[in-house]
Design a protein around this motif. Structure first.
Motif, PDB file in Angstrom:
ATOM      1  N   UNK B   1     -33.548 -84.125  37.518  1.00 30.55           N
ATOM      2  CA  UNK B   1     -34.301 -84.215  36.244  1.00 30.55           C
ATOM      3  C   UNK B   1     -35.426 -85.220  36.402  1.00 30.55           C
ATOM      4  N   UNK B   3     -38.619 -84.777  35.307  1.00 30.93           N
ATOM      5  CA  UNK B   3     -39.770 -84.288  34.561  1.00 30.93           C
ATOM      6  C   UNK B   3     -40.496 -85.445  33.885  1.00 30.93           C
ATOM      7  N   UNK B  72     -38.713 -89.327  33.231  1.00 26.75           N
ATOM      8  CA  UNK B  72     -37.406 -89.577  32.622  1.00 26.75           C
ATOM      9  C   UNK B  72     -36.711 -90.727  33.331  1.00 26.75           C
ATOM     10  N   UNK B 107     -41.964 -86.064  25.218  1.00 30.71           N
ATOM     11  CA  UNK B 107     -40.816 -85.175  25.172  1.00 30.71           C
ATOM     12  C   UNK B 107     -39.596 -85.987  24.757  1.00 30.71           C
ATOM     13  N   UNK B 217     -30.158 -93.925  31.551  1.00 32.62           N
ATOM     14  CA  UNK B 217     -31.212 -93.016  31.968  1.00 32.62           C
ATOM     15  C   UNK B 217     -32.269 -92.806  30.917  1.00 32.62           C
ATOM     16  N   UNK B 218     -32.301 -93.733  29.947  1.00 37.42           N
ATOM     17  CA  UNK B 218     -33.341 -93.623  28.928  1.00 37.42           C
ATOM     18  C   UNK B 218     -34.648 -94.162  29.491  1.00 37.42           C
TER      19      UNK B 218
END
Lengths: 275, 422
Positions: B1, B3, B72, B107, B217-218
């Motif tokens: 992930x 992105x 991310x 996002x 993972x924020x």
């Protein structure tokens, strides 16, 4: 991550939509702002919500003494106190929303410059904020009507419509003035005086009969004329329900509301820079 | 992930400055006040402040050509001097003010904290304020109710939660406010300096909270003057300068360049050529140097060298050096007459050396005005002769640095602190 909401931030120009979906998402903020307004107002007062009664009632009594007893103004064949209090109940709600909405942006400028939220929430919260006062004043009205043995007319079903006209008008003007007040504080200084002046432009203390027949349609362009006369018609049966005035008022109210809100949306992007 | 959760493209923000209303005298002030309505009315008619006008000298680009992406889980630091565009960038990212050019795509759910305790009201109880503050930050009533206990627990003021906040100490208020902020649970968190609040223990707690947000993972965007916090928390750093991005890359490189930029800014340029000066002219400042143009650190000594030219012998020379933080907000003045240090000068080129044993100014950028007189007759006066960036230094050895925008302008010497039961 679960939510895939994409936010796009880009330059804005010209007219915007009202952003109703977003407004709905922030409905809790609307609620808390209204509750906060009420709590702050009554937090340190002895009379508390009693003020909601005292305000319109004292004014109505004053009017009764001055305009009813001394000046002996006509009151459409009803007791003057009922005549003026019926009008004061709606007028107080109207002017309360108008004043609150107009000052809402400047009063909350710290919030505007620090957090994003749909700015329309601020003037809109005035509607709920003042609703409690209105409800209490309205209960007193019912008490007065009972005391004077006054039965309402069947047109009482129009009551919500009148309220809607009142709200649309006050919010419309409120949004417009609030947007201007961000840059020009004159609006806030002039508000007191403006509200007083507006009150004499509608039949709160005097009867519509004093307006020459030929001008009454023109007079009814002010939506509050239809609201006040509608109220008197349904609760005091002072005259047949003024469909024409309410109709004109409703049209004007919708126009004022649309113009006010869209103007607000058009200039709201500058609020944080100006406030 | 991997992105991109934030994409910033060609971002720019233009401000129109108000007219240059710098009145010198009371009469000018009165004149200005009298003509405000006319000028404001003209603006209103032209809808000046509400529309984007054409380019002229009252236009300021607070931000220009900013491009970056955030992935991310990135923890991105944003550093830069005051006026470099950090705050503007944050305000645009937080949707408080719209950009003039460019676009940002975000996002996920964003929480931005430009201050703690927005919407707090003195007359309401802690409980009411938690709900109010949460709603302002975009939480629903239900979400706040679900987290309420955790929030109160984190703040450590459960006992007083139903007391109006006007009876709280400022520390309690901040703790409650930060607790709400800490429980926002966003996917992207944008923070401005909020770590500089509360006592040390609470700051540690907040840093810990941010660490755990990062571990989940924020994505975090963190703007700060506190280099050690940036170093400890961020994986990548952007350096802003003059509204543009000066660097985007590793934290150590960004901080290095930040400090270097501070040094360059202190350099005087062409004082001899300046014509915007007044006074009799028998004395003229030609150059000014601070610590030989080396760094100036808070709490450390400063050596000022002023080169000047005198056309005649000056038996009684008076020199004043004014430090001001912003336009004419004078912070301190070094004046040889006030300090009882008489000076005299011979005709020709001279150098005046002023040594200040400790510069107790808070880290910030200061403008320096110079004044020289023969006796009390003004001979030379230059506003903004140079500027100095006072660099931060952990003079107390506490790991906490005083902040320019909240701790005044002095860094007092360490005090003796003691409390005892009496």
């Amino acid at each position: 991550m679960k939510s895939q909401a994409t936010t796009i931030i880009k330059p804005l120009s010209g007219w915007q939509l009202l952003g109703l979906t977003e407004l709905w998402q922030y409905r809790d903020l609307l609620y808390f702002l209204s509750v906060r307004g009420i709590k702050i107002k009554y937090a340190q007062s002895i009379l508390g919500v009693g003020w909601a009664v005292a305000n319109p009632l004292i004014q109505a009594v004053l009017f009764t003494v001055i305009f009813g007893n001394l000046a002996k103004l006509e009151s459409d064949g009803t007791p003057y106190i009922l005549f003026s209090y019926t009008a004061m109940v709606v007028w107080t709600y109207f002017s309360g929303i108008l004043t609150d909405a107009t000052t809402s942006l400047v009063a909350n400028r710290a919030m505007i410059s620090k957090v994003y939220f749909p700015r329309l929430v601020l003037p809109l919260s005035a509607v709920l904020n003042k609703l409690l006062d209105f409800a209490i004043a309205f209960i007193i009205l019912i008490g007065l009507l009972l005391y004077y043995g006054q039965a309402p007319s069947y047109t009482i079903f129009m009551f919500p419509v009148l309220l809607l006209i009142l709200i649309l008008t006050s919010i419309g003007i409120g949004c417009l003035l609030a947007a201007v007040a961000v840059q020009y504080r004159d609006v806030n200084y002039a508000m007191n005086f403006l509200v007083k002046m507006l009150m004499y432009s509608v039949p709160v203390v005097y009867s519509v009969d004093y307006i020459p027949e030929a001008y009454r349609t023109l007079y009814a362009i002010n939506p509050m004329v239809g609201v006040i006369e509608g109220m008197r018609s349904m609760f005091l049966q002072s005259r047949p329900f003024p469909w024409e005035w309410v109709g004109i008022g409703a049209l004007v109210a919708v126009v004022i509301f649309i113009v006010g809100c869209f103007y607000f949306r058009r200039v709201e992007r500058h609020f944080a820079d100006l406030a | 992930m991997n992105e991109n959760v934030i994409e910033v493209t060609d971002l720019g923000k233009r401000y129109r400055l108000g007219g240059r209303d710098h009145a010198e005298t009371l009469l000018e002030h009165v004149g200005q006040i009298a003509t405000y309505p006319i000028r404001n009315f003209r603006n209103l008619v032209q809808r000046k402040n509400f529309t984007e006008g054409e380019e002229d000298d009252s236009i300021l680009w607070a931000l220009r050509d900013v491009n970056f992406t955030v992935k991310q889980g990135d923890v991105l630091g944003i550093v830069g001097h005051n006026g470099a565009g950090k705050s503007t960038l944050l305000k645009i990212l937080s949707r408080i003010t719209p950009p003039t050019t460019g676009e940002i795509r975000i996002q996920g759910r964003v929480s931005s904290l430009l201050e703690v305790g927005t919407g707090f009201h003195q007359d309401l109880t802690g409980r009411d304020n938690v709900f109010m503050n949460g709603a302002v930050l975009g939480l629903t009533r239900r979400e706040i109710r679900d987290r309420f206990d955790e929030i109160v627990e984190f703040s450590g003021i459960r006992k007083h939660i139903d007391t109006p906040v006007k009876f709280y100490s400022s520390g309690m208020k901040v703790r409650l406010a930060f607790s709400v902020a800490a429980h926002l649970d966003p996917e992207i968190l944008i923070i401005d300096e909020v770590l500089a609040v509360g006592d040390l223990a609470f700051q540690q707690k907040c840093l810990g909270k941010m660490d755990s947000v990062r571990e989940q993972g924020r994505t975090i965007l963190f703007v700060s003057h506190n280099m050690s916090a940036v170093e400890g928390l961020c994986g990548r750093c952007i350096l802003m300068d003059g509204g543009r991005m000066a660097y985007d890359g590793t934290v150590s490189e960004a901080i290095g360049r930040y400090r270097e930029g501070s040094l360059n800014m202190a350099e005087a340029s062409g004082l001899a050529e300046r014509t915007d000066r007044d006074g009799g002219g028998r004395i003229r400042f030609t150059d000014v140097r601070l610590n030989q143009n080396g760094g100036v650190y808070t709490g450390e000594s400063v050596r000022l060298e002023l080169d000047y030219e005198a056309t005649v012998d000056i038996p009684s020379l008076q020199v004043a050096i004014k430090f001001s933080r912003s336009y004419r907000e004078v912070v301190m003045t070094l004046d040889n007459r006030i300090q009882g240090k008489p000076l005299s000068a011979r005709a020709g080129n001279n150098t005046l050396v002023v040594e200040l044993p400790a510069l107790d100014l808070i880290p910030d950028r200061y403008l320096i005005d110079l004044w020289a007189g023969a006796g009390s007759v003004a001979e030379d006066r230059i506003f903004n002769a140079t500027s100095v960036v006072v660099l931060e230094k952990d003079i107390y050895g506490s790991g906490v640095l005083p902040q320019a925008n909240r701790h005044g302008f002095l860094v007092p010497p360490a005090c003796r602190w003691e409390t005892a039961r009496t």
